[in-house]
Design a protein around this motif. Sequence first.
Motif, PDB file in Angstrom:
ATOM      1  N   UNK A 163      37.736 -46.209  60.924  1.00  0.00           N
ATOM      2  CA  UNK A 163      37.551 -46.338  62.365  1.00  0.00           C
ATOM      3  C   UNK A 163      37.550 -45.016  63.101  1.00  0.00           C
ATOM      4  N   UNK A 164      37.566 -43.861  62.347  1.00  0.00           N
ATOM      5  CA  UNK A 164      37.729 -42.563  63.002  1.00  0.00           C
ATOM      6  C   UNK A 164      36.596 -41.587  62.648  1.00  0.00           C
ATOM      7  N   UNK A 165      36.409 -41.341  61.370  1.00  0.00           N
ATOM      8  CA  UNK A 165      35.489 -40.288  60.903  1.00  0.00           C
ATOM      9  C   UNK A 165      34.057 -40.827  60.793  1.00  0.00           C
ATOM     10  N   UNK A 166      33.166 -40.210  61.573  1.00  0.00           N
ATOM     11  CA  UNK A 166      31.763 -40.627  61.538  1.00  0.00           C
ATOM     12  C   UNK A 166      31.085 -40.125  60.254  1.00  0.00           C
ATOM     13  N   UNK A 167      30.252 -40.961  59.661  1.00  0.00           N
ATOM     14  CA  UNK A 167      29.508 -40.595  58.457  1.00  0.00           C
ATOM     15  C   UNK A 167      28.030 -40.960  58.664  1.00  0.00           C
ATOM     16  N   UNK A 168      27.211 -40.487  57.752  1.00  0.00           N
ATOM     17  CA  UNK A 168      25.765 -40.761  57.817  1.00  0.00           C
ATOM     18  C   UNK A 168      25.508 -42.213  57.404  1.00  0.00           C
ATOM     19  N   UNK A 169      25.066 -43.075  58.314  1.00  0.00           N
ATOM     20  CA  UNK A 169      24.847 -44.485  57.968  1.00  0.00           C
ATOM     21  C   UNK A 169      23.756 -44.672  56.906  1.00  0.00           C
ATOM     22  N   UNK A 170      22.701 -43.825  56.967  1.00  0.00           N
ATOM     23  CA  UNK A 170      21.591 -44.001  56.018  1.00  0.00           C
ATOM     24  C   UNK A 170      22.074 -43.771  54.582  1.00  0.00           C
ATOM     25  N   UNK A 171      22.761 -42.646  54.354  1.00  0.00           N
ATOM     26  CA  UNK A 171      23.235 -42.351  53.004  1.00  0.00           C
ATOM     27  C   UNK A 171      24.222 -43.394  52.500  1.00  0.00           C
ATOM     28  N   UNK A 172      25.078 -43.836  53.368  1.00  0.00           N
ATOM     29  CA  UNK A 172      26.083 -44.828  52.932  1.00  0.00           C
ATOM     30  C   UNK A 172      25.416 -46.155  52.570  1.00  0.00           C
ATOM     31  N   UNK A 173      24.454 -46.609  53.372  1.00  0.00           N
ATOM     32  CA  UNK A 173      23.770 -47.871  53.082  1.00  0.00           C
ATOM     33  C   UNK A 173      22.933 -47.787  51.807  1.00  0.00           C
ATOM     34  N   UNK A 174      22.265 -46.639  51.589  1.00  0.00           N
ATOM     35  CA  UNK A 174      21.503 -46.478  50.354  1.00  0.00           C
ATOM     36  C   UNK A 174      22.425 -46.562  49.151  1.00  0.00           C
ATOM     37  N   UNK A 175      23.595 -45.971  49.261  1.00  0.00           N
ATOM     38  CA  UNK A 175      24.542 -45.977  48.147  1.00  0.00           C
ATOM     39  C   UNK A 175      25.113 -47.371  47.896  1.00  0.00           C
TER      40      UNK A 175
END
Length: 259
Positions: free
Chosen positions: A242-254
Amino acid sequence: MRRRTGFIAPPARRTASAGRGVTAVTAMTVVALLTTMGALPAQAAYVDADGVPARSVGSAAASTRLAAEQSLTVTAEAPIAVEVDTYSAEVPPPPVVTAPAAAAAPTPVAVPAPVSAGVVWPFAGVTRISDGYGPRTAPCSGCSTFHDGLDMNPGEGTPIGSIADGVVSSVTSFDDGGLGVHVSVDHVADGQNVTSTYGHMQSGSVAVSEGQSVSAGQKLGNVGSTGQSTGPHMHLELHLDGVTAIDPYGWLVQHAGPM
């Protein structure tokens, strides 16, 4: 006393018949000589298979003279010039035989990491992406220069699905001027706590309430253009714990595999 001088009788006058007799005899003699001379070479040239004369020729002297006259001596000191045409032939080079190209090895296909069970993309099928995660030039007044999310453009009014099972953690059903109408859902994926946020929804399209459990792919609202938006799209953010923003595209591909 008168001396007697010698008496020389005058030459007798030849008669016409005597002259003709002498001429006839002379002609016959010439003919005989010519006949003999013409016959000698023929007789000298007539030899048998062993090279021995088949019959005698007049005399030994005549035979020797005829042999000398009919012989031809050739010496190496008198070369005969022979003009010979010379030709050159160009032999074409052998054809170049090209070995058939070996079949190219198949390109290895990248195998994605194991896909997490229950994680999906928010839209079915391939969807246009208009902006990715990271630094950017602010697209509008009040827009950020670092994009915390992923902008997807499936078309206005398209239903937005939850990326995984979870619980709705917040709902903003009015246009707040930032993300506009938006919904957040808490998930647990591969042991990670992940919060997903869906912004710029159409006003009045929110289909869930805070604290509600949802399943992967369940409708949360529709694509709109509320808040700081330059056009209809869905802005997706992912935050670990709920705190650290990450790259949504890379996470969804993984976790969900390629779109």
